[in-house]
Design an enzyme around this catalytic site. Structure first.
Site, PDB file in Angstrom:
ATOM      1  N   LYS A  32       0.826  -1.206   0.000  1.00  0.00           N
ATOM      2  CA  LYS A  32       0.000   0.000   0.000  1.00  0.00           C
ATOM      3  C   LYS A  32       0.868   1.266   0.000  1.00  0.00           C
ATOM      4  O   LYS A  32       2.022   1.222   0.401  1.00  0.00           O
ATOM      5  CB  LYS A  32      -0.868  -0.007   1.260  1.00  0.00           C
ATOM      6  CG  LYS A  32      -2.330   0.207   0.991  1.00  0.00           C
ATOM      7  CD  LYS A  32      -3.116   0.139   2.275  1.00  0.00           C
ATOM      8  CE  LYS A  32      -2.867   1.363   3.110  1.00  0.00           C
ATOM      9  NZ  LYS A  32      -3.672   1.476   4.302  1.00  0.00           N
ATOM     10  N   THR A  38       9.010   2.549  -1.619  1.00  0.00           N
ATOM     11  CA  THR A  38      10.136   3.159  -2.321  1.00  0.00           C
ATOM     12  C   THR A  38      11.410   3.024  -1.491  1.00  0.00           C
ATOM     13  O   THR A  38      12.461   2.661  -2.015  1.00  0.00           O
ATOM     14  CB  THR A  38       9.826   4.638  -2.633  1.00  0.00           C
ATOM     15  OG1 THR A  38       8.628   4.670  -3.404  1.00  0.00           O
ATOM     16  CG2 THR A  38      10.944   5.287  -3.400  1.00  0.00           C
ATOM     17  N   THR A  39      11.274   3.287  -0.202  1.00  0.00           N
ATOM     18  CA  THR A  39      12.438   3.156   0.686  1.00  0.00           C
ATOM     19  C   THR A  39      12.984   1.733   0.632  1.00  0.00           C
ATOM     20  O   THR A  39      14.194   1.526   0.532  1.00  0.00           O
ATOM     21  CB  THR A  39      12.027   3.513   2.130  1.00  0.00           C
ATOM     22  OG1 THR A  39      11.372   4.773   2.119  1.00  0.00           O
ATOM     23  CG2 THR A  39      13.223   3.564   3.046  1.00  0.00           C
ATOM     24  N   ASP A  61       5.179   3.618  -9.987  1.00  0.00           N
ATOM     25  CA  ASP A  61       4.192   4.248  -9.123  1.00  0.00           C
ATOM     26  C   ASP A  61       3.908   5.653  -9.654  1.00  0.00           C
ATOM     27  O   ASP A  61       4.846   6.408  -9.882  1.00  0.00           O
ATOM     28  CB  ASP A  61       4.771   4.321  -7.696  1.00  0.00           C
ATOM     29  CG  ASP A  61       3.733   4.747  -6.681  1.00  0.00           C
ATOM     30  OD1 ASP A  61       2.745   5.395  -7.078  1.00  0.00           O
ATOM     31  OD2 ASP A  61       3.919   4.435  -5.496  1.00  0.00           O
TER      32      ASP A  61
HETATM   33  N1  LIG Z   1      11.366   3.043   8.682  1.00  0.00           N
HETATM   34  C1  LIG Z   1      11.212   4.325   8.415  1.00  0.00           C
HETATM   35  N2  LIG Z   1      11.521   5.258   9.343  1.00  0.00           N
HETATM   36  C2  LIG Z   1      11.356   6.571   9.078  1.00  0.00           C
HETATM   37  N3  LIG Z   1      10.891   7.055   7.922  1.00  0.00           N
HETATM   38  C3  LIG Z   1      10.559   6.166   6.954  1.00  0.00           C
HETATM   39  C4  LIG Z   1      10.706   4.772   7.148  1.00  0.00           C
HETATM   40  N4  LIG Z   1      10.310   4.147   6.002  1.00  0.00           N
HETATM   41  C5  LIG Z   1       9.925   5.121   5.159  1.00  0.00           C
HETATM   42  N5  LIG Z   1      10.079   6.337   5.718  1.00  0.00           N
HETATM   43  C6  LIG Z   1       9.750   7.637   5.136  1.00  0.00           C
HETATM   44  O1  LIG Z   1       8.344   7.653   4.918  1.00  0.00           O
HETATM   45  C7  LIG Z   1       8.030   8.311   3.699  1.00  0.00           C
HETATM   46  C8  LIG Z   1       7.226   7.366   2.806  1.00  0.00           C
HETATM   47  O2  LIG Z   1       8.059   6.269   2.450  1.00  0.00           O
HETATM   48  P1  LIG Z   1       8.080   5.703   0.961  1.00  0.00           P
HETATM   49  O3  LIG Z   1       9.136   4.684   0.902  1.00  0.00           O
HETATM   50  O4  LIG Z   1       8.160   6.826  -0.023  1.00  0.00           O
HETATM   51  O5  LIG Z   1       6.646   5.032   0.919  1.00  0.00           O
HETATM   52  P2  LIG Z   1       5.810   4.466  -0.339  1.00  0.00           P
HETATM   53  O6  LIG Z   1       6.741   4.349  -1.500  1.00  0.00           O
HETATM   54  O7  LIG Z   1       5.270   3.154   0.120  1.00  0.00           O
HETATM   55  O8  LIG Z   1       4.725   5.465  -0.599  1.00  0.00           O
HETATM   56  C9  LIG Z   1       9.352   8.740   3.095  1.00  0.00           C
HETATM   57  O9  LIG Z   1       9.559  10.071   3.421  1.00  0.00           O
HETATM   58  C10 LIG Z   1      10.379   7.857   3.771  1.00  0.00           C
HETATM   59  O10 LIG Z   1      11.652   8.478   3.888  1.00  0.00           O
HETATM   60 MG   LIG Z   2       6.693   5.177  -3.363  1.00  0.00          MG
END
Ligand SMILES: Nc1ncnc2c1ncn2[C@@H]1O[C@H](COP(=O)(O)OP(=O)(O)O)[C@@H](O)[C@H]1O
Ligand SMILES: [Mg+2]
Length: 375
Positions: A32, A38-39, A61
């Site tokens: 979701k 992405t991270t 995405d």
């Molecule tokens: N474990 C974590 N701790 C702190 N921040 C996180 C963590 N995982 C993700 N983030 C932050 O949360 C935000 C959303 O993460 P993202 O990877 O872009 O999510 P998605 O791709 O699923 O929408 C980003 O700003 C990312 O840096």
């Molecule tokens: Mg993303």
């Protein structure tokens, strides 16, 4: 999918299995929105770059954020990620412009865009096929997909059917209007290709792209080549979505055996916060359910950090937790640092230490490699 596992063995809580399986060519990372896809996909790509010859990460995405994650602007063509020699990234435009589909003249693309309104999904299928054609012609050892949120993720597997529909639509168009179209286009006096010729060309194009998608889809169903890493957070909705995703994957015969649970708060880090203590209890409830439900999965817990994970260094450090289960630093090891709660400082320290460790290891390996080459 015939894997013989000792029934008593608990599967390792890391993604090491993905790194070890060097036959893997396509690695999907999905879940979701906002859970950390992405991270995680970037972190995994960073780790893969350490063991595979070349790695490409593609975001499909609509909310592109590889650029945000790496703090570097990417485009629809692969570019080298800063600080790496073998990691490339590209962001695919989810709202395709069919007039740009290679091999069709502008006018034809426009025409196709028009008829696409009568064949739902054909524009998306065509642009996906175009991307896959491009990617297949490149020579990356493995490709990581940062996919669109659940629901859209597996639509791409229905693309051959969609393209099939597009083909029959074109054929029927040709049959009923072919003659008329060439008349019309002569009347318009463009001197361009006649209507029939135009449809023929498009038929050829759609046929060709359909073959690409079929070939790609059959690779996606091969567990030697493809696996899907599910990303989620320890909350009710996410657990529910993950179950749906895993069932959908099974239906489409796509291998999945890794679940990454992101944003986990470790009890050691609660300190005196009642709020955090409550979150930990809530998370624990769902973590238990994940462990119960997915005994045959590698379940990897990633810590919630105080800061966003952005930039190559932060990603490198974070990616360590995909391979070494995160250990909240125990208070007694803090040599007088006195942060029993393990705040961000100790976390950063721990990451620094791990980065340093890996750097040293790389240097050692490089020296070994050099020595081996020399002898
Ligand atoms: N474990 C974590 N701790 C702190 N921040 C996180 C963590 N995982 C993700 N983030 C932050 O949360 C935000 C959303 O993460 P993202 O990877 O872009 O999510 P998605 O791709 O699923 O929408 C980003 O700003 C990312 O840096
Ligand atoms: Mg993303």
């Amino acid at each position: 999918m015939t894997e013989f596992v000792d029934a008593d063995a608990v599967l390792e809580p890391t993604l090491q299995n993905v790194l070890d399986q060097t036959t893997l060519k396509w690695i999907f990372v999905g879940g979701k929105g906002g859970v950390g896809k992405t991270t995680c996909s970037c972190s995994l790509a960073v780790q893969l770059a350490g063991v595979r010859e070349s790695v490409l990460i593609i975001s499909t995405d609509p909310a592109h954020n590889l650029s945000d994650a790496f703090r570097q602007k990417f485009s629809k063509h692969p570019s080298l990620v800063n600080g790496f020699t073998n990691l490339y990234a590209m962001e695919v435009d989810p709202t395709p412009d069919l007039s740009e589909v290679e091999g069709l003249e502008g006018e034809q693309g426009g025409f196709l865009a028009d008829i696409s309104t009568s064949i739902p999904g054909i524009d998306e299928a065509m642009s996906f096929a175009e991307v896959m054609k491009q990617v297949q012609s490149m020579d990356y050892s493995c490709i990581v997909f940062d996919t669109a949120p659940t629901g859209h993720t597996l639509r791409l597997l229905q693309f051959p059917t969609t393209l099939e529909k597009g083909l029959s639509k074109l054929i029927s168009l040709k049959d009923s209007f072919g003659g008329m179209l060439s008349g019309v286009s002569r009347m318009m006096g463009a001197g361009g290709p006649g209507g029939e010729h135009m449809i023929d060309q498009m038929l050829g194009k759609v046929e060709q792209l359909k073959r690409v998608v079929e070939e790609v889809n059959s690779q996606f169903k091969n567990d030697e080549l493809t696996t899907f890493v599910c990303v989620c957070i320890p909350e009710f909705l996410s657990l529910y979505e993950t179950e749906r995703l895993i069932q959908e994957l099974a239906k489409f015969e796509i291998d999945s055996r890794n679940i990454v649970i992101n944003q986990v708060i470790f009890p050691e880090e609660v300190g005196s916060s009642r709020l955090l203590a409550a979150r930990v209890r809530m998370q624990q409830k769902y973590l238990d359910q994940f462990y119960d439900l997915y005994e045959d999965f590698h379940i990897v817990c990633l810590p919630l950090l105080e800061e966003e994970v952005r930039g190559p260094e932060a990603l490198r450090a974070f990616s360590q937790h995909l391979l070494q289960p995160y250990q909240a630093p125990p208070a007694q090891q803090q040599d007088g640092a006195g942060s029993a709660g393990g705040g961000s400082n100790s976390l950063v320290e721990e990451m620094r230490r791990q980065v340093e460790e890996q750097r040293n290891r790389i240097q050692e390996l490089e020296a070994e490699l050099k020595a081996a080459k020399g002898s």
